[in-house]
Design a protein around this motif. Structure first.
Motif, PDB file in Angstrom:
ATOM      1  N   THR A  15      -5.728  -1.776   2.042  1.00  0.00           N
ATOM      2  CA  THR A  15      -5.255  -2.994   1.745  1.00  0.00           C
ATOM      3  C   THR A  15      -5.212  -3.464   0.158  1.00  0.00           C
ATOM      4  OG1 THR A  15      -5.678  -5.423   2.168  1.00  0.00           O
ATOM      5  CG2 THR A  15      -7.687  -4.090   2.180  1.00  0.00           C
ATOM      6  N   ARG A  16      -4.486  -4.672  -0.203  1.00  0.00           N
ATOM      7  CA  ARG A  16      -4.520  -4.956  -1.426  1.00  0.00           C
ATOM      8  C   ARG A  16      -4.145  -4.021  -2.405  1.00  0.00           C
ATOM      9  NH1 ARG A  16      -9.447  -9.466  -1.781  1.00  0.00           N
ATOM     10  NH2 ARG A  16      -8.707 -10.551   0.047  1.00  0.00           N
ATOM     11  N   GLY A  17      -2.990  -3.642  -2.355  1.00  0.00           N
ATOM     12  CA  GLY A  17      -2.265  -2.647  -3.507  1.00  0.00           C
ATOM     13  C   GLY A  17      -2.963  -1.189  -3.565  1.00  0.00           C
ATOM     14  N   SER A  18      -3.700  -0.647  -2.627  1.00  0.00           N
ATOM     15  CA  SER A  18      -4.316   0.557  -2.653  1.00  0.00           C
ATOM     16  C   SER A  18      -3.377   1.770  -2.678  1.00  0.00           C
ATOM     17  CB  SER A  18      -5.328   0.655  -1.506  1.00  0.00           C
ATOM     18  OG  SER A  18      -6.247  -0.223  -1.813  1.00  0.00           O
ATOM     19  N   ALA A  19      -3.913   2.814  -3.078  1.00  0.00           N
ATOM     20  CA  ALA A  19      -2.911   4.157  -3.106  1.00  0.00           C
ATOM     21  C   ALA A  19      -3.737   5.159  -2.616  1.00  0.00           C
ATOM     22  CB  ALA A  19      -2.263   4.355  -4.488  1.00  0.00           C
ATOM     23  N   VAL A  20      -3.445   5.727  -1.523  1.00  0.00           N
ATOM     24  CA  VAL A  20      -3.915   6.826  -0.884  1.00  0.00           C
ATOM     25  C   VAL A  20      -2.945   7.992  -1.070  1.00  0.00           C
ATOM     26  CG1 VAL A  20      -5.279   7.919   0.957  1.00  0.00           C
ATOM     27  CG2 VAL A  20      -5.343   5.553   0.570  1.00  0.00           C
ATOM     28  N   GLU A  21      -3.456   8.964  -2.317  1.00  0.00           N
ATOM     29  CA  GLU A  21      -2.464   9.945  -2.596  1.00  0.00           C
ATOM     30  C   GLU A  21      -2.446  11.190  -1.386  1.00  0.00           C
ATOM     31  OE1 GLU A  21      -0.414   9.736  -4.858  1.00  0.00           O
ATOM     32  OE2 GLU A  21      -1.143   7.784  -5.901  1.00  0.00           O
ATOM     33  N   HIS A  22      -2.037  12.234  -1.776  1.00  0.00           N
ATOM     34  CA  HIS A  22      -1.611  13.269  -1.022  1.00  0.00           C
ATOM     35  C   HIS A  22      -2.728  14.003  -0.466  1.00  0.00           C
ATOM     36  CE1 HIS A  22      -1.661  16.742  -3.818  1.00  0.00           C
ATOM     37  NE2 HIS A  22      -1.294  15.785  -4.847  1.00  0.00           N
ATOM     38  N   HIS A  23      -2.793  14.554   0.785  1.00  0.00           N
ATOM     39  CA  HIS A  23      -3.666  15.606   1.134  1.00  0.00           C
ATOM     40  C   HIS A  23      -5.106  14.626   1.344  1.00  0.00           C
ATOM     41  CE1 HIS A  23      -0.726  18.458   0.340  1.00  0.00           C
ATOM     42  NE2 HIS A  23      -1.235  19.162   1.326  1.00  0.00           N
ATOM     43  N   CYS A  24      -5.229  13.443   1.642  1.00  0.00           N
ATOM     44  CA  CYS A  24      -6.597  12.675   1.692  1.00  0.00           C
ATOM     45  C   CYS A  24      -6.833  12.510   3.034  1.00  0.00           C
ATOM     46  CB  CYS A  24      -6.401  11.249   0.825  1.00  0.00           C
ATOM     47  SG  CYS A  24      -6.377  11.292  -0.963  1.00  0.00           S
ATOM     48  N   SER A  25      -8.170  11.940   3.439  1.00  0.00           N
ATOM     49  CA  SER A  25      -8.498  11.596   4.630  1.00  0.00           C
ATOM     50  C   SER A  25      -9.125  10.270   4.409  1.00  0.00           C
ATOM     51  CB  SER A  25      -9.109  12.719   5.289  1.00  0.00           C
ATOM     52  OG  SER A  25      -9.914  12.251   6.355  1.00  0.00           O
ATOM     53  N   VAL A  52       0.990  -1.191   0.083  1.00  0.00           N
ATOM     54  CA  VAL A  52       0.134   0.122   0.070  1.00  0.00           C
ATOM     55  C   VAL A  52       0.767   1.050   0.159  1.00  0.00           C
ATOM     56  CG1 VAL A  52      -2.020  -0.690   1.087  1.00  0.00           C
ATOM     57  CG2 VAL A  52      -0.248   0.090   2.503  1.00  0.00           C
ATOM     58  N   PHE A  53       0.446   2.461  -0.282  1.00  0.00           N
ATOM     59  CA  PHE A  53       0.955   3.515  -0.547  1.00  0.00           C
ATOM     60  C   PHE A  53       0.245   4.587   0.177  1.00  0.00           C
ATOM     61  CE2 PHE A  53       1.563   7.812  -2.486  1.00  0.00           C
ATOM     62  CZ  PHE A  53       2.876   8.073  -1.854  1.00  0.00           C
ATOM     63  N   ILE A  54       0.624   5.395   1.211  1.00  0.00           N
ATOM     64  CA  ILE A  54       0.021   6.437   1.704  1.00  0.00           C
ATOM     65  C   ILE A  54       0.494   7.784   1.575  1.00  0.00           C
ATOM     66  CG2 ILE A  54      -0.850   7.354   3.970  1.00  0.00           C
ATOM     67  CD1 ILE A  54      -2.209   4.598   3.414  1.00  0.00           C
ATOM     68  N   GLY A  55       0.085   8.932   0.802  1.00  0.00           N
ATOM     69  CA  GLY A  55       0.920   9.826   0.479  1.00  0.00           C
ATOM     70  C   GLY A  55       0.806  11.253   1.432  1.00  0.00           C
ATOM     71  N   LYS A  56       1.499  12.056   1.132  1.00  0.00           N
ATOM     72  CA  LYS A  56       1.901  13.329   2.048  1.00  0.00           C
ATOM     73  C   LYS A  56       0.703  13.985   2.477  1.00  0.00           C
ATOM     74  CE  LYS A  56       3.041  16.940  -0.344  1.00  0.00           C
ATOM     75  NZ  LYS A  56       4.103  17.855  -0.965  1.00  0.00           N
ATOM     76  N   ARG A  57       0.768  14.217   3.750  1.00  0.00           N
ATOM     77  CA  ARG A  57      -0.161  14.853   4.812  1.00  0.00           C
ATOM     78  C   ARG A  57      -1.525  14.260   4.662  1.00  0.00           C
ATOM     79  NH1 ARG A  57       1.747  19.541   6.564  1.00  0.00           N
ATOM     80  NH2 ARG A  57       3.595  20.293   5.476  1.00  0.00           N
TER      81      ARG A  57
END
Lengths: 388, 124
Positions: A248-258, A233-238
């Protein structure tokens, strides 16, 4: 390495089919870095140092939209026609000492071996070499043009990089030779790009610290201690991942998300500046700007309810004001709780007003409370379960 | 097992937001006053469904279950399907392709009926 120059054309109106975003495609972040920045970095890594980006948005806009200024390239903002400006830059490059110019529209993601491409271009004595995607051959909007044939390049830019009358033997990107291409024609391919990056199927590295194998988290993001991240998984900036959330499972949460309490994000991409509400289940989707593109159902749904999916402002001042507003509306409620001690009543009122509120997800049921005997106010900790 | 009780098929409005959901609840409320109500909600027209709409669906389910009845969904529009999946509501209901299938399912377990029909066609 022979002397090469690259001109990248970045359009504001370029977008991925099925997703309507205020962000232009070149500025969409994939695993922490914009597609435009990744195109620049890939060219730099393959030995091209002289890179010019011709864009119809200002560098300051790019900074505002994804929070990071572009690096390692000269950015020229086209005042009138984007391709007329590109033609001027191409003419200048052709008059210089560059042997060939790599022209590309930032509408897809590719990793190309520049040495191999230039060898192919020279070997077949091509005036213009067009790049084609590998396995399923499709034309790309990327060309290698000899500077000795200035008019060919100008003509190509006049055609908005769609086709060339002097195209030579085509160059097919070869995955076996370590090349990679994703044409980014729709949301499915955007999602596949993030997934390929996370599964290390291409050179697209997530930007951030690898806190555990396959889990990349930016240092400025905040992940609650009881949130669960399952690799890759990837969790972006801020970005903020709240209590009980599962990514889970290859998810990407990009920057400035909640991602709010108890929400599950599975095999999905959350685009920058998006907020997803509590206790939801986002799977096989690309979500952002109040839209969900469900990849399995192949449908785009607009979400009108901000409690499910909302946009966060790109402006820091506006974000601060929104945060202050929510804090001021939150404080009186807790002040009343402290003053009158009617926890149950206030909790129930909040649950009624917001069916997906955190209160419902984490409040013990009223039945449980009823079963508890009266406690001494001095008692700090008490076991509620087991043989007490 | 055949049943003599009626099955009510109710078509949902196009917009199930705060106002639409409240109006819809007022419309369907009389259906829940009977004993063991059998209700099907047809989602074919639904274009917008939000939290208020989902809450109304849960309220309907709660009231119907109190009366020992059942609520089933049919003909989900893609938009409704996405929102029901997002809010994890889809797993609480039986969902059918058409309202006819949903209505039939009250009288018999549908896979059994289909199997019987298949056997009958093979025998013929």
């Amino acid at each position: 390495m022979r002397r090469l120059k690259a001109i990248l054309v970045a359009e504001k109106r370029a977008t991925v089919r099925g997703i309507t975003l205020t962000l232009p495609l070149p500025l969409i972040d994939v695993l922490g870095s914009s597609l435009l920045q990744r195109a620049i970095d890939n060219l730099r890594n393959s030995g091209v140092e002289d890179i010019t980006v011709v864009a119809d948005f200002a560098q300051s806009d790019a900074f505002l939209m994804n929070g990071v200024p572009l690096r390692n390239a000269e950015v020229v903002t086209a005042n009138e026609d984007l391709f007329s400006s590109a033609q001027e830059i191409f003419r200048e490059a052709a008059r210089g000492d560059a042997e060939a110019v790599f022209l590309s529209r930032v509408s897809s993601y590719f990793e190309v071996d520049m040495d191999r491409l230039l060898s192919h271009h020279l070997h077949f004595h091509n005036r213009v070499t067009r790049l084609w995607s590998g396995s399923d051959p499709l034309p790309m909007e990327a060309f290698m043009v000899s500077t000795s044939r200035m008019e060919d390049g100008v003509q190509l830019l006049r055609n908005h990089l769609h086709d060339s009358s002097t195209e030579g033997v085509r160059y097919r990107l070869d995955e076996a030779a370590g090349e990679y291409v994703n044409l980014l024609r729709d949301a499915n391919e955007l999602r596949r790009l993030a997934s390929d990056g996370l599964h290390l199927r291409c050179g697209l590295n997530p930007v951030g610290k690898e806190v555990r194998p396959g889990i990349w988290v930016d240092e400025s993001s905040h992940v609650a201690s009881d949130a669960r991240l399952v690799a890759p998984v990837f969790i972006g900036k801020r970005t903020r991942i709240r209590a009980g959330a599962v990514i889970t499972r290859g998810s990407a949460v990009e920057h400035h998300c909640s991602v709010d309490c108890g929400t599950v994000v599975e095999n999905a991409t959350l685009l920058p500046y998006s907020q997803i509400g509590p206790c939801l289940d986002l799977s096989h989707s690309v979500a952002g700007e109040r839209r969900i593109v469900h990849l399995k159902r192949n449908v785009t749904t607009e979400i009108h309810d901000g409690r499910m999916l909302n946009s966060i402002s790109a402006s820091p001042a506006r974000r601060l004001l929104t945060f202050a507003g929510s804090l001021f509306s939150f404080m009186p409620e807790h002040f009343c709780r402290g003053l009158f001690g009617k926890l149950g009543q206030v909790g129930e009122a909040r649950t009624a007003s917001n069916g997906f509120g955190t209160t419902r997800a984490f409040n013990p049921s009223s039945k449980d409370k009823a079963e508890l005997p009266e406690m001494s106010p001095g008692l700090a900790v008490v076991r509620r379960y087991g043989n007490q | 097992m055949e049943t003599s009780r009626p099955v009510v098929v109710k078509r949902m409005p196009e917009v199930m937001n705060n106002g639409g959901a409240r109006k819809f609840l007022a419309e369907v409320e009389p259906l829940f006053s009977v004993d063991r109500p059998q209700v099907v909600f047809d989602f074919s027209q639904v274009r917008q469904l939000d939290v208020a709409g989902v809450e109304v669906l849960l309220q309907c389910m709660k009231r119907i279950i109190k009366r020992d009845g059942d609520l089933k969904f049919a003909a989900l529009s893609p938009q409704a399907a996405v929102v029901l999946e997002l809010t994890r509501t889809d797993r609480l209901f039986e969902i059918y392709q058409t309202s006819t299938d949903a209505a039939k399912s009250f009288s018999s377990f549908l896979p059994n009926t289909l199997r019987r029909q298949e056997h009958a066609s093979v025998a013929a």
